[in-house]
Structure formats: C-alpha cells, structure tokens
Write a protein that holds these residues in place. Structure first.
Motif, PDB file in Angstrom:
ATOM      1  N   ASN A  24       0.825  -1.211   0.000  1.00  0.00           N
ATOM      2  CA  ASN A  24       0.000   0.000   0.000  1.00  0.00           C
ATOM      3  C   ASN A  24       0.860   1.264   0.000  1.00  0.00           C
ATOM      4  O   ASN A  24       0.410   2.323   0.424  1.00  0.00           O
ATOM      5  CB  ASN A  24      -0.996   0.029   1.159  1.00  0.00           C
ATOM      6  N   TRP A  43      -4.654   7.814  -2.249  1.00  0.00           N
ATOM      7  CA  TRP A  43      -4.034   6.668  -1.596  1.00  0.00           C
ATOM      8  C   TRP A  43      -2.564   6.465  -1.983  1.00  0.00           C
ATOM      9  O   TRP A  43      -1.873   5.633  -1.401  1.00  0.00           O
ATOM     10  CB  TRP A  43      -4.815   5.390  -1.924  1.00  0.00           C
ATOM     11  N   HIS A  45       1.159   6.933  -1.939  1.00  0.00           N
ATOM     12  CA  HIS A  45       2.253   7.453  -1.117  1.00  0.00           C
ATOM     13  C   HIS A  45       3.466   6.549  -1.322  1.00  0.00           C
ATOM     14  O   HIS A  45       3.321   5.342  -1.503  1.00  0.00           O
ATOM     15  CB  HIS A  45       1.876   7.463   0.365  1.00  0.00           C
ATOM     16  N   THR A  69      -6.092   1.959 -10.305  1.00  0.00           N
ATOM     17  CA  THR A  69      -7.220   2.601  -9.627  1.00  0.00           C
ATOM     18  C   THR A  69      -8.492   1.814  -9.906  1.00  0.00           C
ATOM     19  O   THR A  69      -8.605   1.119 -10.922  1.00  0.00           O
ATOM     20  CB  THR A  69      -7.395   4.059 -10.111  1.00  0.00           C
TER      21      THR A  69
END
Length: 124
Positions: A24, A43, A45, A69
C-alpha cells in the motif's frame, strides 16, 4: 513499524528475510501514462526512504505496474497504475529475478508478482 522490527530481529539472529506483499506504498518511482484525476489518487504514497536500512533491498519489477485505480473499469492508459506489490529482502538474500505477471487486471486490481531468491553465504 511492527514488520520492520520483526524483520530486523530475524536478520540479527542470522536468518534470511524476505517480506512480500501489497505494501500500500509505492515501491518504485515510475510514472506510467494515465488520465486519472488527482481526486482518485489520495491513496498514493511512497515507501519512506528510511523504512528499512539502506543495505536492505526493495524488490519490484519496474516495467509492469502491479496495481490500478478502481474508480472505473480498467482502461489501459486511462487508469492510474503503479507498483505497490513486491518484496523487501535482508542483505544476506540475493535477488535472482522478479517479474510482475501482466494479466491486464482481468481478475483483480492487482497483478501477481513472482520472484526467485537465493541466500548469500558470507565467509570470512
């Protein structure tokens, strides 16, 4: 922090450490073409540079994105794609190969990533 702490302890004990999964967090600083609006990229990072010591390796295939996405059905070149799936290895592990399998996101918003590793035996 819990994963890092566990990994460090295992390495200090002399173990070979390979941690894999969906982090993530962006593992590779690549930019694939896309048309996705910024509001859908909340989201995204990067894995912090200091997440692991500098002699640990981030292992990801830089040529094929591993995630997309989900704000719409997948359209190549339209959806934002990046690399968040891969491995982190301790210094005593050699990366032989890593490959993201491009399935055009037919079954998921992620692609599978496979890798081959071998241990490094250091003799003094």
């Amino acid at each position: 922090e819990a994963v890092r702490s566990f990994a460090m302890k295992q390495y200090q004990r002399g173990n070979f450490v390979v941690i894999g999964g969906d982090w993530n967090l962006r593992l590779a600083k690549t930019e694939f073409p896309h048309q996705t609006e910024d509001k859908y990229l909340f989201w995204v990072h990067d894995l912090p540079d200091d997440a692991f010591p500098s002699d640990w390796k981030i292992v990801a295939d830089p040529n094929v994105p591993s995630v997309r996405t989900v704000h719409q059905a997948y359209i190549p070149g339209d959806n934002y794609v990046t690399i968040i799936d891969g491995f982190i290895t301790s210094p005593n592990v050699e990366v032989v190969a890593v490959e993201t399998i491009n399935l055009n996101f037919a079954h998921s918003d992620h692609h599978p990533v496979k890798a081959h590793f071998r241990t490094i035996n250091k003799t003094n």
